[in-house]
Design an enzyme around this catalytic site. Structure first.
Site, mmCIF file in Angstrom:
data_model
loop_
_atom_site.group_PDB
_atom_site.id
_atom_site.type_symbol
_atom_site.label_atom_id
_atom_site.label_comp_id
_atom_site.label_asym_id
_atom_site.label_seq_id
_atom_site.Cartn_x
_atom_site.Cartn_y
_atom_site.Cartn_z
ATOM 1 N N GLY A 1 0.794 -1.225 0.000
ATOM 2 C CA GLY A 1 0.000 0.000 0.000
ATOM 3 C C GLY A 1 0.825 1.272 0.000
ATOM 4 O O GLY A 1 1.774 1.438 -0.772
ATOM 5 N N GLY B 1 2.851 2.499 2.249
ATOM 6 C CA GLY B 1 4.237 2.332 2.703
ATOM 7 C C GLY B 1 5.133 1.916 1.546
ATOM 8 O O GLY B 1 6.227 2.465 1.362
ATOM 9 N N SER C 1 -6.024 10.124 9.608
ATOM 10 C CA SER C 1 -7.101 9.671 8.719
ATOM 11 C C SER C 1 -8.254 10.675 8.771
ATOM 12 O O SER C 1 -8.491 11.313 9.802
ATOM 13 C CB SER C 1 -7.601 8.310 9.188
ATOM 14 O OG SER C 1 -8.806 7.983 8.546
ATOM 15 N N TYR D 1 -10.418 2.430 15.758
ATOM 16 C CA TYR D 1 -9.572 2.830 14.620
ATOM 17 C C TYR D 1 -9.492 4.358 14.571
ATOM 18 O O TYR D 1 -8.401 4.936 14.499
ATOM 19 C CB TYR D 1 -10.121 2.273 13.301
ATOM 20 C CG TYR D 1 -9.304 2.732 12.101
ATOM 21 C CD1 TYR D 1 -8.035 2.205 11.871
ATOM 22 C CD2 TYR D 1 -9.780 3.718 11.237
ATOM 23 C CE1 TYR D 1 -7.267 2.650 10.798
ATOM 24 C CE2 TYR D 1 -9.011 4.161 10.164
ATOM 25 C CZ TYR D 1 -7.754 3.617 9.952
ATOM 26 O OH TYR D 1 -6.989 4.068 8.892
HETATM 27 N N1 LIG Z 1 -5.862 3.430 2.542
HETATM 28 C C1 LIG Z 1 -6.519 4.461 3.039
HETATM 29 O O1 LIG Z 1 -7.480 4.981 2.436
HETATM 30 C C2 LIG Z 1 -6.117 5.054 4.349
HETATM 31 C C3 LIG Z 1 -6.874 6.121 4.856
HETATM 32 C C4 LIG Z 1 -6.469 6.728 6.034
HETATM 33 C C5 LIG Z 1 -5.339 6.284 6.688
HETATM 34 N N2 LIG Z 1 -4.628 5.225 6.186
HETATM 35 C C6 LIG Z 1 -3.441 4.781 6.931
HETATM 36 O O2 LIG Z 1 -2.376 4.543 6.044
HETATM 37 C C7 LIG Z 1 -1.458 3.614 6.639
HETATM 38 C C8 LIG Z 1 -1.040 2.571 5.622
HETATM 39 O O3 LIG Z 1 -2.157 1.758 5.298
HETATM 40 P P1 LIG Z 1 -2.466 1.232 3.825
HETATM 41 O O4 LIG Z 1 -3.715 1.880 3.400
HETATM 42 O O5 LIG Z 1 -1.256 1.327 2.974
HETATM 43 O O6 LIG Z 1 -2.845 -0.288 4.141
HETATM 44 P P2 LIG Z 1 -2.063 -1.664 3.916
HETATM 45 O O7 LIG Z 1 -1.750 -1.867 2.473
HETATM 46 O O8 LIG Z 1 -2.902 -2.672 4.606
HETATM 47 O O9 LIG Z 1 -0.674 -1.447 4.673
HETATM 48 C C9 LIG Z 1 -0.560 -1.547 6.061
HETATM 49 C C10 LIG Z 1 0.855 -1.943 6.394
HETATM 50 O O10 LIG Z 1 0.985 -2.027 7.811
HETATM 51 C C11 LIG Z 1 1.606 -3.267 8.120
HETATM 52 N N3 LIG Z 1 1.266 -3.759 9.453
HETATM 53 C C12 LIG Z 1 0.063 -4.148 9.916
HETATM 54 N N4 LIG Z 1 0.178 -4.622 11.165
HETATM 55 C C13 LIG Z 1 1.487 -4.539 11.493
HETATM 56 C C14 LIG Z 1 2.250 -4.899 12.627
HETATM 57 N N5 LIG Z 1 1.687 -5.499 13.694
HETATM 58 N N6 LIG Z 1 3.579 -4.662 12.633
HETATM 59 C C15 LIG Z 1 4.182 -4.120 11.550
HETATM 60 N N7 LIG Z 1 3.526 -3.790 10.427
HETATM 61 C C16 LIG Z 1 2.197 -3.995 10.401
HETATM 62 C C17 LIG Z 1 1.116 -4.230 7.043
HETATM 63 O O11 LIG Z 1 1.951 -5.382 6.990
HETATM 64 P P3 LIG Z 1 1.367 -6.808 6.434
HETATM 65 O O12 LIG Z 1 1.316 -6.683 4.940
HETATM 66 O O13 LIG Z 1 2.366 -7.788 6.917
HETATM 67 O O14 LIG Z 1 0.021 -6.989 7.038
HETATM 68 C C18 LIG Z 1 1.227 -3.329 5.833
HETATM 69 O O15 LIG Z 1 2.549 -3.291 5.360
HETATM 70 C C19 LIG Z 1 -2.175 3.059 7.871
HETATM 71 O O16 LIG Z 1 -1.668 3.694 9.022
HETATM 72 C C20 LIG Z 1 -3.632 3.472 7.661
HETATM 73 O O17 LIG Z 1 -4.326 3.656 8.870
HETATM 74 C C21 LIG Z 1 -4.989 4.616 5.033
#
Ligand SMILES: NC(=O)c1ccc[n+]([C@@H]2O[C@H](COP(=O)([O-])OP(=O)(O)OC[C@H]3O[C@@H](n4cnc5c(N)ncnc54)[C@H](OP(=O)(O)O)[C@@H]3O)[C@@H](O)[C@H]2O)c1
Length: 313
Positions: free
Chosen positions: A27, A29, A152, A177
């Site tokens: 995602g 990251g 968020s 959350y």
């Molecule tokens: N996407 C959106 O629309 C949105 C909106 C608002 C905020 N955010 C924020 O953006 C950030 C990134 O999320 P994303 O949307 O890119 O989702 P994502 O693709 O699900 O990425 C989340 C990342 O966090 C890792 N993670 C989860 N649990 C963990 C743990 N216990 N220790 C270490 N790493 C862990 C996951 O690793 P695994 O692959 O191993 O699970 C994955 O690499 C998050 O903080 C989320 O709250 C996203």
């Protein structure tokens, strides 16, 4: 300052800068790491599953063969893993220019971390509070360093209560959350306040990615719900690459002063180019943020020490 039409092509050269990204394998990251590697940064991918981290590096190197990337194991679900990670990180690197606190979960059911915190509060917020505190000496001694926290849109609607860090099955997971993300945002502002108070040049910035198509919405047990959520995210949101722009802008823009909240400028904040958002002033309450800080130090056992270390050259 506005950042009209900013893209990752606007990032300057990052040669020699060590950047640490949590949740780096997928995602936002992953896209963040790719963009930073393209600009020659030394990128440390902190991942809970090392194989996934190595796969992400292979993908980055397919685009940027000369990328300087390194995967390290970090489980934000466990404070002892965070301490061990910091120990290993400090043995390998003697500077840290940019820390990106990105890892996160949006859980569909109630769970606790290894240390007994509600999982979203533990992983999204308390884990990053501990990680940043343990890396503080390295950040402070690195000139012009930055800490980027990820909030968020959902946090804009959350009341800052922070009564129960252990959680309970009675409260909806989405509420935790939202609280966890609000906590990340208050932490970022409070951290900036404390950097200034102690005359530190390190900056803390918070951002949100709008609504971005990532795996965040693809987790959980109900298949139909997952499909519907993914379809609506596709409709209202943006791709992960553009979703990462607020993070990248906060991490690299020379216009950053510290304490800003950066998010997309279009469609109710769900998509668009990164811009500075004023709503953070309404969300930030000094008293709440400083209480949250105290509680977080107690819960994690990590006390922040703002003392000037000798600068690295
Ligand atoms: N996407 C959106 O629309 C949105 C909106 C608002 C905020 N955010 C924020 O953006 C950030 C990134 O999320 P994303 O949307 O890119 O989702 P994502 O693709 O699900 O990425 C989340 C990342 O966090 C890792 N993670 C989860 N649990 C963990 C743990 N216990 N220790 C270490 N790493 C862990 C996951 O690793 P695994 O692959 O191993 O699970 C994955 O690499 C998050 O903080 C989320 O709250 C996203």
């Amino acid at each position: 300052m506005m950042s009209k039409g900013w893209t990752k092509n606007d990032i300057g050269d990052l040669t020699g800068k060590v950047v640490l990204v949590t949740g780096a394998n997928s995602g936002l990251g992953y896209e963040t790491c790719l963009a930073l590697a393209e600009k020659n940064a030394i990128v440390v991918l902190a991942v809970r599953n090392l194989n996934k981290g190595l796969e992400a590096i292979d993908k980055i190197k397919a685009v940027v063969p000369e990328a300087k990337c390194h995967a390290m194991q970090l489980d934000m679900n466990d404070l002892s893993s965070i301490r061990e990670f910091v120990h290993q990180f400090k043995a390998r690197y003697n500077s840290l220019s940019i820390l990106i606190n990105n890892a996160g979960i949006m859980a569909s059911s109630y769970q606790q971390t290894k240390d007994g915190f509600e999982s979203q509060m533990g992983i999204n917020y308390l884990g990053h509070f501990a990680l940043t505190g343990l890396l503080l000496d390295l950040l402070i001694k690195t000139p012009n360093s930055r800490v980027v926290s990820v909030g968020s849109l959902i946090a804009h609607k959350i009341k800052p209560e922070f009564h129960n860090f252990k959680g309970s099955k009675r409260m909806k997971p989405i509420k935790y959350y939202g609280e966890s993300k609000l906590a990340c945002m208050l932490f970022a502002k409070e951290l900036q306040y404390r950097f200034r108070l102690h005359n530190m040049e390190t900056k803390s910035i918070v951002c949100h990615p709008g609504i971005s198509q990532t795996k965040l919405f693809a987790r959980g047990s109900n298949k139909l719900k997952r499909k519907l959520t993914r379809a609506s995210v596709k409709f209202v949101g943006q791709g992960a690459e553009t979703g990462a722009y607020p993070i990248l802008y906060a991490a690299t823009s020379p216009n950053i002063r510290g304490g800003e909240y950066i998010g997309p400028d279009g469609r109710g904040g769900s998509k668009g180019a990164p811009t500075e958002l004023e709503i953070i002033d309404e969300l930030y309450n000094e008293h709440v943020a400083s209480n949250l800080w105290k509680i977080s130090e107690t819960l994690t056992g990590v006390t922040y020490k703002f003392k000037n270390e000798q600068k690295v050259l």
